[in-house]
Design a protein around this motif. Structure first.
Motif, PDB file in Angstrom:
ATOM      1  N   VAL A  79       0.847  -1.194   0.000  1.00 28.92           N
ATOM      2  CA  VAL A  79       0.000   0.000   0.000  1.00 28.92           C
ATOM      3  C   VAL A  79       0.882   1.243   0.000  1.00 28.92           C
ATOM      4  O   VAL A  79       2.070   1.183   0.367  1.00 28.92           O
ATOM      5  CB  VAL A  79      -0.942   0.027   1.228  1.00 28.92           C
ATOM      6  CG1 VAL A  79      -1.953  -1.101   1.162  1.00 28.92           C
ATOM      7  CG2 VAL A  79      -0.148  -0.027   2.533  1.00 28.92           C
ATOM      8  N   PRO A  80       0.335   2.387  -0.415  1.00 25.29           N
ATOM      9  CA  PRO A  80       1.107   3.629  -0.339  1.00 25.29           C
ATOM     10  C   PRO A  80       1.428   3.974   1.111  1.00 25.29           C
ATOM     11  O   PRO A  80       0.612   3.752   2.009  1.00 25.29           O
ATOM     12  CB  PRO A  80       0.166   4.676  -0.956  1.00 25.29           C
ATOM     13  CG  PRO A  80      -0.831   3.899  -1.746  1.00 25.29           C
ATOM     14  CD  PRO A  80      -0.988   2.591  -1.040  1.00 25.29           C
ATOM     15  N   CYS A  81       2.608   4.491   1.325  1.00 25.64           N
ATOM     16  CA  CYS A  81       3.010   4.904   2.667  1.00 25.64           C
ATOM     17  C   CYS A  81       2.485   6.310   2.959  1.00 25.64           C
ATOM     18  O   CYS A  81       2.664   7.221   2.143  1.00 25.64           O
ATOM     19  CB  CYS A  81       4.528   4.900   2.794  1.00 25.64           C
ATOM     20  SG  CYS A  81       5.281   3.261   2.616  1.00 25.64           S
ATOM     21  N   GLN A  82       1.842   6.452   4.082  1.00 29.08           N
ATOM     22  CA  GLN A  82       1.344   7.754   4.523  1.00 29.08           C
ATOM     23  C   GLN A  82       2.260   8.266   5.630  1.00 29.08           C
ATOM     24  O   GLN A  82       2.216   7.765   6.751  1.00 29.08           O
ATOM     25  CB  GLN A  82      -0.096   7.621   5.024  1.00 29.08           C
ATOM     26  CG  GLN A  82      -1.058   6.978   4.038  1.00 29.08           C
ATOM     27  CD  GLN A  82      -1.284   7.835   2.805  1.00 29.08           C
ATOM     28  OE1 GLN A  82      -1.177   9.062   2.855  1.00 29.08           O
ATOM     29  NE2 GLN A  82      -1.609   7.191   1.684  1.00 29.08           N
ATOM     30  N   LYS A  83       3.080   9.240   5.300  1.00 30.61           N
ATOM     31  CA  LYS A  83       4.045   9.763   6.269  1.00 30.61           C
ATOM     32  C   LYS A  83       3.776  11.239   6.559  1.00 30.61           C
ATOM     33  O   LYS A  83       3.275  11.971   5.702  1.00 30.61           O
ATOM     34  CB  LYS A  83       5.475   9.590   5.738  1.00 30.61           C
ATOM     35  CG  LYS A  83       5.847   8.147   5.422  1.00 30.61           C
ATOM     36  CD  LYS A  83       5.728   7.237   6.623  1.00 30.61           C
ATOM     37  CE  LYS A  83       6.102   5.800   6.301  1.00 30.61           C
ATOM     38  NZ  LYS A  83       5.882   4.886   7.445  1.00 30.61           N
TER      39      LYS A  83
END
Length: 350
Positions: free
Chosen positions: A249-253
């Motif tokens: 999944v896309p990383c949410q930082k």
């Protein structure tokens, strides 16, 4: 010259001499060096085409006042000379006016590059794997990827060690996964909650044990060894090993990508962390504000990148490439006065 009566601007009659009328020039032929001249409507007067261009394909016989190309100038003959010194053009000549049609934008030296933005990283398909947990603290969960302290660096304890089949020799460090316990009602938490984790470590093979009896991370098994504090969010620790489904999944930082510079003037080391989007970086370049040109750094291990180029004393720009082939450049994130041991924040993928 000829004499005649005429009326002044203030409507007073007067007399005098005025110049004779200039004869109608009719069609005008203008010669270019290695250029094209063609009259419109088409006639037998033709030449060579400048810039290798042809008349616009949609150019047709027209009314003198029509606009028929990307750029159209209408002017009287006295101003033609100034224009011809600047542009390579098609000319077609009508009585009293010259219509100048730009043959090709490239002849003007104006170029508008089309930017091709790669799509954002999206979640992948669900796959089957297994998961276990391991003990440790915030300073140990980032070992094989080179992270110092996963809590201080924003990853929290939602971290995971990947088997070699997923670790990709460290290039997968920083990738994000969703994991949920399946097919074990006795051990899976009710509702099959989803755990989102970041890859910060490696689960090495254990060749002394069989792959189905202790050697859980042996190739070719895809396996997740999860930090114990968050393993308990999806399963009971007594389970030991659980079947799971997972997907990238896309990383949410939060905030920008970080660059921590260590080493010495002869061996510069940069740790890249807190990466959004795909999360895993596969290439790093650095550029200085003076003598240091774009330099490709070598990956030492995990997300630690090194170069022997002289970086000290220059403002630094970093360009990174993620595994989805998207690039991001953080300009002048480190000032000329940067010191070893400092961390700098740049742009981030979304």
């Amino acid at each position: 010259m000829m004499s005649q009566n005429y009326t002044t601007i203030d409507n007073q009659n007067d007399s005098g001499s005025v110049p004779s009328a200039v004869p109608d020039p009719g069609h005008l032929t203008v010669k270019f060096q290695d250029s094209t001249l063609q009259t419109f409507p088409p006639s037998e007067k033709q030449g060579k085409i400048a810039c290798g261009a042809l008349p616009p394909s949609d150019l047709v016989q027209m009314n003198p006042n029509e606009v028929v190309a990307d750029i159209l100038f209408t002017m009287t003959l006295p101003t033609l000379q100034a224009l011809l010194g600047s542009f390579s053009v098609f000319l077609f000549v009508l009585v009293d006016h010259v219509h100048v049609v730009a043959a090709n934008r490239g002849c003007f030296g104006v170029h508008h590059p089309i930017k091709h933005h790669k799509p954002r990283f999206t979640a992948g398909p669900w796959k089957q794997a297994h998961a276990t947990f391991y003990e440790g603290g915030s300073g140990t969960f980032g070992g094989a990827c080179g992270y110092h302290d996963v809590v201080q660096e924003g990853y929290g304890l939602e971290t995971v060690a990947l088997s070699n089949a997923l670790f990709n020799n460290g290039l997968s460090c920083g990738a994000c996964y969703e994991i949920k316990c399946v097919d074990e009602p006795q051990w899976c938490k009710p509702g099959k909650p989803i755990l989102t984790v970041t890859a910060t470590n490696n689960c090495p093979p254990n060749w002394n044990q069989a792959s189905d009896n202790g050697g859980w991370c042996n190739p070719p098994r895809e396996h997740f060894d999860i930090a114990k504090p968050v393993f308990l969010n999806i399963a009971e620790y007594k389970a030991g090993i659980i079947p799971v489904t997972y997907r990238r999944v896309p990383c949410q930082k939060k905030g920008g990508m970080r660059f921590t510079i260590t080493g010495n003037p002869y061996f510069n080391e940069v740790l890249v962390w807190n990466v959004g989007g795909a999360g895993d970086i596969i290439s790093v370049q650095v550029k200085g504000s003076d003598k240091l040109k774009w330099t490709t750094m070598s990956r030492m291990w995990g997300q630690r990148w090194v170069t022997g180029a002289k970086m000290v004393g220059e403002s630094l720009t970093f360009r990174v490439e993620a595994s989805d082939r998207r690039h991001l450049t953080s300009w002048h994130v480190a000032p000329k006065t940067w010191q070893f041991g400092q961390t700098f924040e740049g742009k981030n993928f979304r």
